[in-house]
Design an enzyme around this catalytic site. Sequence first.
Site, PDB file in Angstrom:
ATOM      1  N   CYS A 165       0.591  -1.398   0.371  1.00 28.04           N
ATOM      2  CA  CYS A 165      -0.129  -0.412   0.188  1.00 28.04           C
ATOM      3  C   CYS A 165       1.053   1.235  -0.539  1.00 28.04           C
ATOM      4  O   CYS A 165       0.531   2.307  -0.302  1.00 28.04           O
ATOM      5  CB  CYS A 165      -1.263   0.244   0.924  1.00 28.04           C
ATOM      6  N   HIS A 305      -2.872   7.984   6.051  1.00 28.98           N
ATOM      7  CA  HIS A 305      -2.897   7.101   5.583  1.00 28.98           C
ATOM      8  C   HIS A 305      -4.174   6.406   5.950  1.00 28.98           C
ATOM      9  O   HIS A 305      -5.723   6.177   5.049  1.00 28.98           O
ATOM     10  CB  HIS A 305      -1.990   6.013   6.080  1.00 28.98           C
ATOM     11  N   GLU A 316      -0.811   5.657  13.336  1.00 24.78           N
ATOM     12  CA  GLU A 316      -0.311   6.471  12.571  1.00 24.78           C
ATOM     13  C   GLU A 316      -1.055   7.764  13.343  1.00 24.78           C
ATOM     14  O   GLU A 316      -0.559   8.676  13.330  1.00 24.78           O
ATOM     15  CB  GLU A 316      -1.776   6.219  11.320  1.00 24.78           C
ATOM     16  N   LYS A 338      -9.869   7.996   2.462  1.00 24.09           N
ATOM     17  CA  LYS A 338      -9.708   6.571   2.418  1.00 24.09           C
ATOM     18  C   LYS A 338     -11.320   6.845   2.689  1.00 24.09           C
ATOM     19  O   LYS A 338     -11.849   5.176   2.232  1.00 24.09           O
ATOM     20  CB  LYS A 338      -8.759   5.717   3.329  1.00 24.09           C
ATOM     21  N   HIS A 343      -9.872   1.671   0.230  1.00 21.31           N
ATOM     22  CA  HIS A 343      -8.341   1.869   0.131  1.00 21.31           C
ATOM     23  C   HIS A 343      -7.750   1.484  -0.614  1.00 21.31           C
ATOM     24  O   HIS A 343      -8.399   0.065  -1.320  1.00 21.31           O
ATOM     25  CB  HIS A 343      -7.751   1.095   1.456  1.00 21.31           C
ATOM     26  N   PHE A 402       2.125  -3.597   4.202  1.00 18.45           N
ATOM     27  CA  PHE A 402       2.802  -5.153   4.454  1.00 18.45           C
ATOM     28  C   PHE A 402       3.319  -4.846   4.584  1.00 18.45           C
ATOM     29  O   PHE A 402       3.873  -5.017   3.685  1.00 18.45           O
ATOM     30  CB  PHE A 402       1.782  -6.100   3.829  1.00 18.45           C
TER      31      PHE A 402
END
Length: 414
Positions: A165, A305, A316, A338, A343, A402
């Site tokens: 991502c 994010h 975050e 998002k 996402h 990830f």
Amino acid sequence: MNGRKVVVTGLGIVSPVASELEQFWEGIKNGKSGIAHVQGMDDIDQYAVQIAGEIRDLDVERYIDAKDARKMDPFSVFGLAAAVMAIEDSGLDPSNMDCERAGIIASSGIGGMQIMQEQCLRAYKGGPRRVSPQLIPQMITNILSGYISIKYGFKGPNFCVTSACASGTHSIGEAMRIIQYGDADVMVAGGSEASVAMLGVAGFSALRATSRRNDDPEAASRPFDKDRDGFVMSEGAGIIVLESEEHALARGARIYCEAAGYGRTGDAYHITAPAEEAEQAARGMKLAIQDAGLRPEDIDYINAHGTSTPLNDKGETLAIKKALGDELAYKVAVSSTKSMTGHMLGAAGGVEAAIMALAIRDNIAPPTINYTTPDPDCDLDYVPNIKREMEINVALSNSLGFGGHNATLCFKRY
């Protein structure tokens, strides 16, 4: 990095909210959700997760010959369309420029999942002779960069970055570096993804990473909200055009903003979970701010994010506090778009970089929609539900992938 100044001159978006730049921006400013019940999978009712952000309004033939598009995986279709939009938006004329000084870093977190899935089923049912000769070239993540370079004849640096991502953000940051180092004058960069398909929906569902709010799709992506239950997977692409300041000024280009800073770090912690102390996500933000020659107090807005998963949003929030310090962290506007786009995986960083440029252009912080119940672990100013008109001279955009991949971009008013 004391290299050449880099500016943003073109933006291209393919998204569930809209696939035309200003229409997309109107939707984002006004809190429009692109999430709905999946229409592109006939058997979606068999899945625990039945919602996603799908592309429904893209006029493919406006950007790609129909015969060519039929051979391409959707991630390449979305990415090439977004690149055409961005290059048209920039006003670049490939026939009147040094194409050896123009390059591409257009990436994907997963690549051609749909063609891989389709051809695997064909081989399983009919044997190896049923496999298309297009399988390998269409599934590899770098093929999008190849398509863009072939279409425009750009012969400069040409590759992709695959970091889940964080792919789109890494791509833009590395493209920025290439221009700063003097290896190119123009770079087309960003990401694309098309994983709303059997393997993508089933795989993320098996991880328990995606929201199961199937009865209320538009409210499913709820970053930083106490009742969040996972991210909503989406497809699409975000591509931007970067140029050296000299190149852009020489041709009289319209400049959105300066691409001023870039930071990237690794958690070295877990393959899917963010590090609990958020030290490296915070360090990535600090590096981007330092790279831009700025201080934490200069930051006006952060496009987070903000995936809507319990661990990401908590981590975050902590990272922002560690990067800016508590006092400043509570003053900065933070939002997760998002909440509207879902996402977009490897495309997210490209789309969110474009949002950052538009936020600076128009002095508008877009909202985090579906924010109804505050979470004690997520206690910053998330611009809840309604856009905010405010002065935005410097913005950050975070992407966390990830594998522990952290990337932050810093854009500032030109």
